[in-house]
Design a protein around this motif. Structure first.
Motif, PDB file in Angstrom:
ATOM      1  N   ASP A  88      70.107   8.554  46.437  1.00  0.00           N
ATOM      2  CA  ASP A  88      70.778   8.164  47.671  1.00  0.00           C
ATOM      3  C   ASP A  88      70.749   9.288  48.704  1.00  0.00           C
ATOM      4  N   THR A  89      70.245  10.439  48.315  1.00  0.00           N
ATOM      5  CA  THR A  89      70.169  11.577  49.227  1.00  0.00           C
ATOM      6  C   THR A  89      69.278  11.264  50.413  1.00  0.00           C
ATOM      7  N   GLY A  90      69.743  11.666  51.591  1.00  0.00           N
ATOM      8  CA  GLY A  90      68.956  11.458  52.788  1.00  0.00           C
ATOM      9  C   GLY A  90      69.812  11.585  54.036  1.00  0.00           C
ATOM     10  N   VAL A  91      69.175  11.417  55.158  1.00  0.00           N
ATOM     11  CA  VAL A  91      69.892  11.383  56.430  1.00  0.00           C
ATOM     12  C   VAL A  91      70.223   9.925  56.735  1.00  0.00           C
ATOM     13  N   TYR A  92      71.478   9.671  56.974  1.00  0.00           N
ATOM     14  CA  TYR A  92      71.948   8.312  57.233  1.00  0.00           C
ATOM     15  C   TYR A  92      72.154   8.135  58.730  1.00  0.00           C
ATOM     16  N   TYR A  93      71.550   7.080  59.261  1.00  0.00           N
ATOM     17  CA  TYR A  93      71.617   6.780  60.685  1.00  0.00           C
ATOM     18  C   TYR A  93      72.373   5.478  60.896  1.00  0.00           C
ATOM     19  N   CYS A  94      73.275   5.480  61.856  1.00  0.00           N
ATOM     20  CA  CYS A  94      73.935   4.237  62.211  1.00  0.00           C
ATOM     21  C   CYS A  94      73.237   3.632  63.419  1.00  0.00           C
ATOM     22  N   THR A  95      73.326   2.331  63.508  1.00  0.00           N
ATOM     23  CA  THR A  95      72.752   1.623  64.634  1.00  0.00           C
ATOM     24  C   THR A  95      73.677   0.496  65.041  1.00  0.00           C
ATOM     25  N   GLN A  96      73.762   0.267  66.333  1.00  0.00           N
ATOM     26  CA  GLN A  96      74.587  -0.813  66.846  1.00  0.00           C
ATOM     27  C   GLN A  96      73.846  -1.499  68.000  1.00  0.00           C
ATOM     28  N   VAL A  97      73.877  -2.819  67.973  1.00  0.00           N
ATOM     29  CA  VAL A  97      73.309  -3.592  69.064  1.00  0.00           C
ATOM     30  C   VAL A  97      74.453  -3.965  70.009  1.00  0.00           C
ATOM     31  N   ILE A  98      74.400  -3.417  71.200  1.00  0.00           N
ATOM     32  CA  ILE A  98      75.452  -3.634  72.203  1.00  0.00           C
ATOM     33  C   ILE A  98      74.785  -4.145  73.458  1.00  0.00           C
ATOM     34  N   ALA A  99      75.222  -5.304  73.924  1.00  0.00           N
ATOM     35  CA  ALA A  99      74.640  -5.914  75.114  1.00  0.00           C
ATOM     36  C   ALA A  99      73.119  -6.031  74.972  1.00  0.00           C
ATOM     37  N   TRP A 100      72.659  -6.421  73.766  1.00  0.00           N
ATOM     38  CA  TRP A 100      71.258  -6.678  73.457  1.00  0.00           C
ATOM     39  C   TRP A 100      70.372  -5.433  73.445  1.00  0.00           C
ATOM     40  N   VAL A 101      71.009  -4.268  73.440  1.00  0.00           N
ATOM     41  CA  VAL A 101      70.263  -3.017  73.348  1.00  0.00           C
ATOM     42  C   VAL A 101      70.589  -2.353  72.017  1.00  0.00           C
ATOM     43  N   ASP A 102      69.570  -1.862  71.334  1.00  0.00           N
ATOM     44  CA  ASP A 102      69.727  -1.229  70.029  1.00  0.00           C
ATOM     45  C   ASP A 102      69.916   0.272  70.209  1.00  0.00           C
ATOM     46  N   TYR A 103      71.092   0.772  69.807  1.00  0.00           N
ATOM     47  CA  TYR A 103      71.396   2.196  69.926  1.00  0.00           C
ATOM     48  C   TYR A 103      71.432   2.838  68.545  1.00  0.00           C
ATOM     49  N   TRP A 104      71.048   4.124  68.510  1.00  0.00           N
ATOM     50  CA  TRP A 104      71.008   4.854  67.251  1.00  0.00           C
ATOM     51  C   TRP A 104      71.806   6.145  67.357  1.00  0.00           C
ATOM     52  N   GLY A 105      72.486   6.482  66.254  1.00  0.00           N
ATOM     53  CA  GLY A 105      73.146   7.768  66.178  1.00  0.00           C
ATOM     54  C   GLY A 105      72.153   8.829  65.726  1.00  0.00           C
ATOM     55  N   GLU A 106      72.574  10.082  65.763  1.00  0.00           N
ATOM     56  CA  GLU A 106      71.680  11.183  65.407  1.00  0.00           C
ATOM     57  C   GLU A 106      71.502  11.349  63.911  1.00  0.00           C
ATOM     58  N   GLY A 107      72.383  10.791  63.121  1.00  0.00           N
ATOM     59  CA  GLY A 107      72.231  10.903  61.683  1.00  0.00           C
ATOM     60  C   GLY A 107      73.191  11.889  61.070  1.00  0.00           C
ATOM     61  N   THR A 108      73.578  11.590  59.844  1.00  0.00           N
ATOM     62  CA  THR A 108      74.448  12.488  59.091  1.00  0.00           C
ATOM     63  C   THR A 108      73.855  12.637  57.691  1.00  0.00           C
ATOM     64  N   LEU A 109      73.840  13.869  57.199  1.00  0.00           N
ATOM     65  CA  LEU A 109      73.175  14.174  55.935  1.00  0.00           C
ATOM     66  C   LEU A 109      74.088  13.890  54.747  1.00  0.00           C
ATOM     67  N   VAL A 110      73.545  13.162  53.793  1.00  0.00           N
ATOM     68  CA  VAL A 110      74.222  12.908  52.527  1.00  0.00           C
ATOM     69  C   VAL A 110      73.366  13.515  51.413  1.00  0.00           C
ATOM     70  N   THR A 111      73.979  14.391  50.638  1.00  0.00           N
ATOM     71  CA  THR A 111      73.268  15.040  49.538  1.00  0.00           C
ATOM     72  C   THR A 111      74.019  14.761  48.244  1.00  0.00           C
ATOM     73  N   VAL A 112      73.313  14.189  47.284  1.00  0.00           N
ATOM     74  CA  VAL A 112      73.918  13.870  45.992  1.00  0.00           C
ATOM     75  C   VAL A 112      73.253  14.744  44.933  1.00  0.00           C
ATOM     76  N   SER A 113      74.040  15.585  44.304  1.00  0.00           N
ATOM     77  CA  SER A 113      73.508  16.486  43.286  1.00  0.00           C
ATOM     78  C   SER A 113      73.628  15.851  41.904  1.00  0.00           C
ATOM     79  N   SER A 114      72.673  16.181  41.053  1.00  0.00           N
ATOM     80  CA  SER A 114      72.660  15.603  39.699  1.00  0.00           C
ATOM     81  C   SER A 114      73.466  16.449  38.728  1.00  0.00           C
TER      82      SER A 114
END
Length: 114
Positions: A88-114
């Motif tokens: 599941d490790t990776g950069v997670y990006y959120c996206t929202q469609v507002i007024a028919w336009v797709d916007y993206w966040g810059e991303g937040t890092l999630v690191t899962v250690s074994s």
């Protein structure tokens, strides 16, 4: 419109994290909200999506472990991640469609250690 994600970090396998993403700068309500992730060396992939009617869609790899929810009035989307695994490790990006336009966040890092 700007999307600000928060909640990423480092967690051990089996642990949990909660992400949130709030949109600002728009007077319109969000129609579609989602989370994507990009693991090192891999393409960006859909994790989960929620529509205005509350219907959801999840990647097979996260079904039963992740839960997406949203508050369209606040233009905020959440992702509760349980039973996290190293894959599941990776950069997670959120996206929202507002007024028919797709916007993206810059991303937040999630690191899962074994």
């Amino acid at each position: 419109v700007q999307l600000q994600a928060s909640g990423g970090g480092l967690v051990q396998a089996g642990g949990s994290l909660s992400l949130s993403c709030a949109a600002s700068g728009s007077s319109f309500s969000t129609k579609i909200m989602g989370w994507y992730r990009q693991a090192p060396g891999k393409e960006r992939e859909l994790v989960a999506k929620i529509l205005l009617d509350g219907s959801t869609n999840y990647a097979d790899s996260v079904k039963g472990r992740f839960t997406i929810s949203g508050d369209s009035a606040k233009n905020t989307v959440y992702l509760q991640m349980n039973s996290l695994q190293p894959e599941d490790t990776g950069v997670y990006y959120c996206t929202q469609v507002i007024a028919w336009v797709d916007y993206w966040g810059e991303g937040t890092l999630v690191t899962v250690s074994s």
